[in-house]
Design a protein around this motif. Structure first.
Motif, PDB file in Angstrom:
ATOM      1  N   GLY A   1      36.737  15.043  79.953  1.00 55.92           N
ATOM      2  CA  GLY A   1      37.381  15.275  81.243  1.00 55.92           C
ATOM      3  C   GLY A   1      37.103  14.197  82.269  1.00 55.92           C
ATOM      4  O   GLY A   1      37.402  14.371  83.451  1.00 55.92           O
TER       5      GLY A   1
ATOM      6  N   LEU B   1      40.239  13.385  84.072  1.00 54.28           N
ATOM      7  CA  LEU B   1      41.232  14.461  84.095  1.00 54.28           C
ATOM      8  C   LEU B   1      41.897  14.610  85.451  1.00 54.28           C
ATOM      9  O   LEU B   1      43.065  15.002  85.525  1.00 54.28           O
ATOM     10  CB  LEU B   1      40.572  15.784  83.682  1.00 54.28           C
ATOM     11  CG  LEU B   1      41.508  16.977  83.528  1.00 54.28           C
ATOM     12  CD1 LEU B   1      42.591  16.714  82.484  1.00 54.28           C
ATOM     13  CD2 LEU B   1      40.715  18.239  83.173  1.00 54.28           C
TER      14      LEU B   1
ATOM     15  N   ALA C   1      43.912  19.810  79.476  1.00 53.16           N
ATOM     16  CA  ALA C   1      42.719  19.219  78.868  1.00 53.16           C
ATOM     17  C   ALA C   1      42.494  19.767  77.476  1.00 53.16           C
ATOM     18  O   ALA C   1      42.747  20.947  77.203  1.00 53.16           O
ATOM     19  CB  ALA C   1      41.496  19.499  79.729  1.00 53.16           C
TER      20      ALA C   1
ATOM     21  N   THR D   1      39.147  19.193  75.703  1.00 54.17           N
ATOM     22  CA  THR D   1      37.828  18.571  75.685  1.00 54.17           C
ATOM     23  C   THR D   1      36.776  19.660  75.709  1.00 54.17           C
ATOM     24  O   THR D   1      37.102  20.846  75.796  1.00 54.17           O
ATOM     25  CB  THR D   1      37.678  17.584  76.857  1.00 54.17           C
ATOM     26  OG1 THR D   1      36.508  16.794  76.659  1.00 54.17           O
ATOM     27  CG2 THR D   1      37.611  18.290  78.197  1.00 54.17           C
TER      28      THR D   1
ATOM     29  N   LEU E   1      37.259  23.301  84.138  1.00 52.21           N
ATOM     30  CA  LEU E   1      38.455  22.586  83.702  1.00 52.21           C
ATOM     31  C   LEU E   1      39.704  23.440  83.923  1.00 52.21           C
ATOM     32  O   LEU E   1      40.751  22.933  84.323  1.00 52.21           O
ATOM     33  CB  LEU E   1      38.337  22.201  82.229  1.00 52.21           C
ATOM     34  CG  LEU E   1      37.175  21.280  81.846  1.00 52.21           C
ATOM     35  CD1 LEU E   1      37.147  21.077  80.333  1.00 52.21           C
ATOM     36  CD2 LEU E   1      37.265  19.941  82.571  1.00 52.21           C
TER      37      LEU E   1
END
Length: 312
Positions: A200, A203, A214, A216, A224
């Protein structure tokens, strides 16, 4: 539901929980699956690089996949099936799809050096697993040592209709996202979902460049989820404020070699897994590194209560 080009949100990269003796920790696997879905993740990606997939044998990989797919019945599960040979790739891909996976993820072998070789490899991979299986193209040149330009990615997407998603992990890679969305806008490439990795680390701006979310494994996937939601809603400052608060820990977790150890340490501290053990060969945090991670957690906790954990 089968994976398609409309996928968006957060597909968290899941580690594989182990006991200290190297056995797979099934109770922690169930608890981790529940925690990730309760955090708001739209799906999970398992048996990736951070899932220690090469350390599992074929039977373990299939059994673990089936367990998580059953547990995560209401969410999409993508399974990494990258393997040295197509026979093993096909066996795992067909097995997990029969168990209810949404799709699979394939990365290129490091031996590929030309665009023609890259394109041929993925055509052969699709032939091996079957054109009916939706799959994710993993673009991670820092690890796999294969450079894929926007042009060759466009070619792969054109030649392989079952490719519905790009896991974007190039670095720097913001211009690549813009180029791919530019191809889409001009009509020279069909739409695919783009989810971003690398812990991220970019991101915040990847979302603004046209990423859909995302894929990840940062130890706070719930953050996130919030970041992707804020970005999609156009709440730019709020998204960047949240990202900035977590950035020091994201950066620390992104270190080659000990990144998984950091992630598992924090997941254990959050009560999501019981042990931070890795199957051998694996890395471990030094006492000094543990102190540094705990310091960073305390700093993040000033801005995000999710990081306010009881002292060790």
């Amino acid at each position: 539901m089968p994976l398609d080009e409309t996928a968006r949100g957060v597909y968290v990269i899941a580690p594989t929980p182990f006991h200290a003796d190297g056995r797979i920790d099934e109770a922690s696997t169930d608890r981790m699956t529940d925690a990730f879905l309760e955090a708001g993740c739209d799906g999970m990606t398992i048996l990736g690089v951070m899932g220690e997939a090469p350390k599992l044998d074929q039977a373990e990989a299939l059994d673990l996949s089936k367990r998580i797919i059953r547990r995560a019945a209401r969410a999409n599960v993508i399974v990494g099936v990258t393997a040295p040979g197509f026979a093993a790739m096909r066996a795992l891909a067909r097995g997990v799809m029969e168990a209810g996976a949404a799709g699979v993820m394939i990365a290129p072998p490091p031996s590929l050096r030309t665009d023609d070789a890259v394109a041929a490899y993925f055509r052969q991979a699709v032939e091996a697993i079957g054109e009916d299986i939706p799959w994710v193209l993993q673009d991670y040149p820092q690890l796999f040592q294969v450079q894929m330009t926007p042009g060759i990615i466009r070619r792969i997407i054109a030649e392989c209709p079952s490719c519905v998603m790009l896991k974007h992990e190039d670095w720097p890679g913001l211009e690549k996202i813009s180029a791919l969305r530019g191809f889409q806008a001009e009509g020279s490439m069909r739409r695919i979902s783009i989810l971003c990795g690398n812990g991220g680390i970019f991101l915040d701006f990847e979302m603004e460049r046209g990423a859909d979310g995302a894929m990840t494994g940062y130890a706070f996937p719930d953050m996130l989820v919030d970041l992707v939601r804020l970005s999609a809603a156009g709440e730019r400052d709020a998204a960047h404020d949240l990202f900035d608060a977590h950035l020091p820990l994201i950066r620390y977790e992104l270190q080659p070699g000990i990144g998984l150890a950091v992630r598992k340490h924090v997941l254990r501290r959050r009560g999501i897994i019981a042990s931070d053990a890795q199957r051998k060969p694996g890395s471990a945090l030094s006492a000094k590194a543990v102190q540094e991670v705990e310091y960073l957690l305390a700093r993040v906790g000033r801005h995000d209560p999710r990081a306010r954990l009881a002292p060790l």
